[in-house]
Design a protein around this motif. Structure first.
Motif, PDB file in Angstrom:
ATOM      1  N   VAL A 214       0.831  -1.209   0.000  1.00  0.00           N
ATOM      2  CA  VAL A 214       0.000   0.000   0.000  1.00  0.00           C
ATOM      3  C   VAL A 214       0.864   1.258   0.000  1.00  0.00           C
ATOM      4  N   VAL A 215       1.919   1.265   0.799  1.00  0.00           N
ATOM      5  CA  VAL A 215       2.816   2.425   0.819  1.00  0.00           C
ATOM      6  C   VAL A 215       3.462   2.633  -0.550  1.00  0.00           C
ATOM      7  N   ASP A 216       3.838   1.543  -1.205  1.00  0.00           N
ATOM      8  CA  ASP A 216       4.492   1.644  -2.518  1.00  0.00           C
ATOM      9  C   ASP A 216       3.576   2.278  -3.566  1.00  0.00           C
ATOM     10  N   VAL A 217       2.286   1.971  -3.523  1.00  0.00           N
ATOM     11  CA  VAL A 217       1.364   2.498  -4.523  1.00  0.00           C
ATOM     12  C   VAL A 217       0.926   3.917  -4.195  1.00  0.00           C
ATOM     13  N   HIS A 218       0.462   4.128  -2.979  1.00  0.00           N
ATOM     14  CA  HIS A 218      -0.096   5.430  -2.613  1.00  0.00           C
ATOM     15  C   HIS A 218       0.996   6.492  -2.434  1.00  0.00           C
TER      16      HIS A 218
ATOM     17  N   ALA B 114      -1.245  10.434   4.927  1.00  0.00           N
ATOM     18  CA  ALA B 114      -0.686  11.543   5.698  1.00  0.00           C
ATOM     19  C   ALA B 114       0.601  12.057   5.054  1.00  0.00           C
ATOM     20  N   GLY B 115       1.392  11.135   4.519  1.00  0.00           N
ATOM     21  CA  GLY B 115       2.628  11.525   3.846  1.00  0.00           C
ATOM     22  C   GLY B 115       2.396  12.392   2.634  1.00  0.00           C
ATOM     23  N   MET B 116       1.226  12.269   2.035  1.00  0.00           N
ATOM     24  CA  MET B 116       0.885  13.084   0.871  1.00  0.00           C
ATOM     25  C   MET B 116       0.898  14.577   1.216  1.00  0.00           C
ATOM     26  N   ILE B 117       0.578  14.897   2.457  1.00  0.00           N
ATOM     27  CA  ILE B 117       0.543  16.298   2.883  1.00  0.00           C
ATOM     28  C   ILE B 117       1.935  16.911   2.795  1.00  0.00           C
ATOM     29  N   GLY B 118       2.952  16.162   3.228  1.00  0.00           N
ATOM     30  CA  GLY B 118       4.316  16.675   3.157  1.00  0.00           C
ATOM     31  C   GLY B 118       4.804  16.827   1.734  1.00  0.00           C
ATOM     32  N   LEU B 119       4.531  15.826   0.898  1.00  0.00           N
ATOM     33  CA  LEU B 119       4.927  15.918  -0.512  1.00  0.00           C
ATOM     34  C   LEU B 119       4.269  17.124  -1.167  1.00  0.00           C
ATOM     35  N   ASN B 120       3.007  17.327  -0.888  1.00  0.00           N
ATOM     36  CA  ASN B 120       2.276  18.443  -1.477  1.00  0.00           C
ATOM     37  C   ASN B 120       2.879  19.784  -1.083  1.00  0.00           C
ATOM     38  N   SER B 121       3.206  19.927   0.182  1.00  0.00           N
ATOM     39  CA  SER B 121       3.760  21.198   0.651  1.00  0.00           C
ATOM     40  C   SER B 121       5.087  21.514  -0.031  1.00  0.00           C
ATOM     41  N   VAL B 122       5.937  20.496  -0.156  1.00  0.00           N
ATOM     42  CA  VAL B 122       7.239  20.711  -0.789  1.00  0.00           C
ATOM     43  C   VAL B 122       7.072  21.000  -2.282  1.00  0.00           C
ATOM     44  N   ALA B 123       6.197  20.260  -2.954  1.00  0.00           N
ATOM     45  CA  ALA B 123       5.971  20.507  -4.377  1.00  0.00           C
ATOM     46  C   ALA B 123       5.414  21.904  -4.612  1.00  0.00           C
ATOM     47  N   ALA B 124       4.527  22.353  -3.744  1.00  0.00           N
ATOM     48  CA  ALA B 124       3.961  23.699  -3.887  1.00  0.00           C
ATOM     49  C   ALA B 124       5.034  24.767  -3.683  1.00  0.00           C
TER      50      ALA B 124
END
Length: 308
Positions: A123-127, A173-183
């Motif tokens: 699940v971690v690998d896909v999401h 939850a990890g998506m939040i960090g990726l999003n912030s850095v990408a933004a």
């Protein structure tokens, strides 16, 4: 005067997990507004097993039959090579990428105590890793073109947690960090990144009693995602929730907090009520937004300098 239709003519979007459910609704809506779409999907069961490439092709056929343009892609987001191949398919076909919507997902349930490492990692690998793989592949070309729109998928299970979903909750939850850095990294290049927190009745709801649910079709979420993927979208680094027709902004906030020049353990215990206080009568919740990293530090330093 009527509101001008928001279209995607000349734009190219990659939608992962677009063979069914939410991703399919996103792909169909974008294509209906003139977007060229890479329909990426392995077509497997909800746990990721038994891939079936005909699932993505069925969506492509539906788009083409309606007069749109789309191609199917069966590469896996779970590997760096797969992520690169998905994005490369947009360039091989149409020479560009404008929007990336990472929606691919799988589900393998288990508590922290009982889940196998294979189920956790799948699940971690896909999401989560899948999000990084496609974002990294698309990010450079978007910055070079001085335009890009990224939409990542989180979940109320990632923001608030849920039982027996530790792999899913951590990934979302990890998506939040990726999003912030990408933004932040995309800010000077007109590359905006946002998170959709969707709730819809799809096959992921299998086994859940939905008899009392209001209408929650994927088509209720799709316009929100299309707006986030559109060139006119003004926001970046945000989380937008869409559930049963309700749209809201979700965000990480802080209380005003308390300051002392020095602390003991007992002082912290005594101050607990103070630094937890959200000030119902006198709001003290701080929303720092996209530049929260810097603003959090600045606010905290100012409190220290002022000694309050």
């Amino acid at each position: 005067m009527p509101t001008p239709e928001m279209r995607f003519d000349g734009r190219v979007a990659v939608v992962t997990g677009a063979g069914r459910g939410l991703g399919r609704a996103y792909a169909l809506l974008l294509a209906s507004r003139g977007c060229k779409v890479i329909v990426n999907d392995l077509g497997g069961a909800i746990n990721g097993d038994r891939p079936d490439t005909s699932v993505a092709q069925t969506v492509v056929d539906e788009i083409v039959a309606a007069g749109g343009e789309a191609i199917a892609n069966g590469d896996s987001v779970a590997t760096p090579e797969g992520g690169k191949a998905i994005i490369q398919s947009a360039f091989d076909t149409w020479g560009r990428i404008d929007s990336l919507i990472h929606n691919a997902g799988n589900v393998r349930y288990g508590t922290i105590r009982e889940i196998s490492y294979d189920d956790f990692k799948s699940v971690v690998d896909v999401h989560l890793m899948g999000a990084f793989h496609v974002v990294q592949a698309a990010f450079g070309p978007m910055c070079d073109a001085n335009f890009g729109r990224i939409v990542l998928t989180s979940s109320i299970g990632g923001v608030y947690g849920n039982n027996r979903c530790v792999n899913y909750g951590m990934s979302k939850a990890g998506m939040i960090g990726l999003n912030s850095v990408a933004a932040l990294e995309g800010e000077e290049f007109n590359v905006k990144s946002n998170v959709i927190v969707p709730s819809a009745v799809t096959r992921m709801a299998e086994g859940i009693d939905i008899s009392q649910y209001p209408p929650m079709d994927p088509e209720l979420v799709a316009p929100v995602v299309a707006w986030l993927a559109h060139e006119a979208c003004p926001v970046s680094g945000e989380m937008i929730a869409s559930i049963a027709g309700r749209i809201s902004r979700m965000f990480i906030a802080e209380t005003k907090g308390v300051y002392r020049p020095s602390w003991t353990i007992e002082d912290v215990a005594a101050a607990c009520e103070g630094f937890h206080d959200k000030g119902a009568d006198n709001p003290q919740v701080l929303d720092f937004g996209l530049h929260g990293h810097v603003d959090h530090i600045g606010y905290s330093f100012a409190m220290a300098r002022e000694g309050r």
